[in-house]
Design a protein around this motif. Sequence first.
Motif, mmCIF file in Angstrom:
data_model
loop_
_atom_site.group_PDB
_atom_site.id
_atom_site.type_symbol
_atom_site.label_atom_id
_atom_site.label_comp_id
_atom_site.label_asym_id
_atom_site.label_seq_id
_atom_site.Cartn_x
_atom_site.Cartn_y
_atom_site.Cartn_z
ATOM 1 N N LYS A 109 0.853 -1.180 0.000
ATOM 2 C CA LYS A 109 0.000 0.000 0.000
ATOM 3 C C LYS A 109 0.892 1.235 0.000
ATOM 4 N N GLU A 112 2.907 3.389 3.143
ATOM 5 C CA GLU A 112 3.131 2.629 4.375
ATOM 6 C C GLU A 112 4.623 2.543 4.693
ATOM 7 N N SER A 113 4.908 2.371 5.978
ATOM 8 C CA SER A 113 6.261 2.106 6.441
ATOM 9 C C SER A 113 6.354 0.630 6.809
ATOM 10 N N PHE A 114 7.418 -0.037 6.394
ATOM 11 C CA PHE A 114 7.511 -1.467 6.643
ATOM 12 C C PHE A 114 8.945 -1.882 6.901
ATOM 13 N N ASN A 131 7.348 5.256 4.100
ATOM 14 C CA ASN A 131 6.546 5.664 2.951
ATOM 15 C C ASN A 131 7.103 5.100 1.643
ATOM 16 N N SER A 173 7.269 7.959 13.788
ATOM 17 C CA SER A 173 6.128 7.122 13.417
ATOM 18 C C SER A 173 6.491 5.673 13.686
ATOM 19 N N GLU A 174 5.536 4.771 13.453
ATOM 20 C CA GLU A 174 5.734 3.362 13.732
ATOM 21 C C GLU A 174 5.688 2.550 12.433
ATOM 22 N N SER A 176 4.337 -0.188 9.956
ATOM 23 C CA SER A 176 3.001 -0.733 9.694
ATOM 24 C C SER A 176 3.034 -2.239 9.454
ATOM 25 N N ARG A 177 4.057 -2.737 8.756
ATOM 26 C CA ARG A 177 4.107 -4.151 8.380
ATOM 27 C C ARG A 177 5.505 -4.698 8.602
ATOM 28 N N LYS A 197 5.129 -7.791 17.681
ATOM 29 C CA LYS A 197 4.618 -7.361 16.384
ATOM 30 C C LYS A 197 4.190 -8.572 15.580
#
Length: 414
Positions: A109, A112-114, A131, A173-174, A176-177, A197
């Motif tokens: 997506k 998102e941060s992963f 991002n 920020s945190e 996401s995945r 997580k």
Amino acid sequence: MKEIILVLPDYVTGNSIYPFTSGKRSVAEPFIRRKLAESFPASPDISDFFNYSYFKTGQAPGSLYAFYLKEPLAFSLYNRLSEAGLRPDRITTPAYIWQDKLGKSADDKPGESFCIIHALPAESYLYFYVNGNLLFSRSIILPESSEGKNEKLDALAFEISQSLYLFSQKVKSEISRFHLVSSTNIDETGLSEKIGKNIRRLGTGRREGRDAGNKNPIPGPLEAFSLDDIDSATIPAISHRIVVMEKFWRSVQLTGIITGIITLMLLCAETAYFSYWSNRNISPKAASMSKDMSDNRRTVAHYNEMLDIVINERQRTDPADILSGIALSLPENVTVRELLFNLESPSQVTIRGIVSADGPDQIKSTLSAMVEGLARNLNPSRPPVMGDIGFDVDGSAGDPALQGYKFHIKVDMK
């Protein structure tokens, strides 16, 4: 012609995010060169080895994501390869190959941060993206002991937790995945519990060698990639700026050749057409048609030039608005002696003037009121502050009507 791709370890590259409002490539590249030269004055080669993209969804508009080579060893390797006739067209790292590979996934997506955890038998690699762009990566040497898997799992969980703290400190920020790519037997459920997580196993599309004796032609962090992954044209990569310009002009030359051939064919057809009808005794009409076509071309060219001029002028900041904003911002005991305008991007206005005051307190209150007025009436890109004001050391003005203290201030305009 087949491109030469050089894959280097992640630690030889760096990245930075710069606020930037212009969408013009002709402005962006000199801007990045200047920023890199200021940040790495001891490594002048850095300004020749970079690439950039506009930052993806989730950041403030007008941000540039620049990534570049930063290790002297990488520059030496590039020079040696070039001397041997193997000049790399593109330079990338495993982290950027993962960025491209996961970016093509249906689960991805935008914005998102992963994190990608690539676990190997004796080491692991962690890749963190904000991002959709690489923020940083880490390599971890796993311990070898009699406790085996449990100790390796504890070490990996500890390093991930430390890296997550660093990530949150950098971008506030945190993640996401979390994705796990394992070339060894590792308990992703146990790892998920240790770091708190949810971790999903990520398939690589190729059969990975889990046996230590199974020789892999692409070992280490590249083990999870196929040759097609590495050869992908969409991988974020760094090229020497000379190579970038060569590719750019190669496409321009090809376009020019094709355009020239088509134009030549049209001109030949036009010549044959007029020659045929001239033989039919209609030369005057043909001459009139040719003149009309030439006049139309000149008219269209003239209108295109005028349109370019109008568009460029409309993009400039209106000096009248700046002058009125300055006039509204000046206290009564401040006299302007000189205004300097720089309307190119980024635009600035420099105000030189004289402040008449009985003492330091009155000078400070007067200039403070002027600074507040400039911030309110000029709508600058960065509100000016008292620290932006400088005083000239050559004393007061020579004109008795302009006695006071000389000062100057620069205001950054949008």
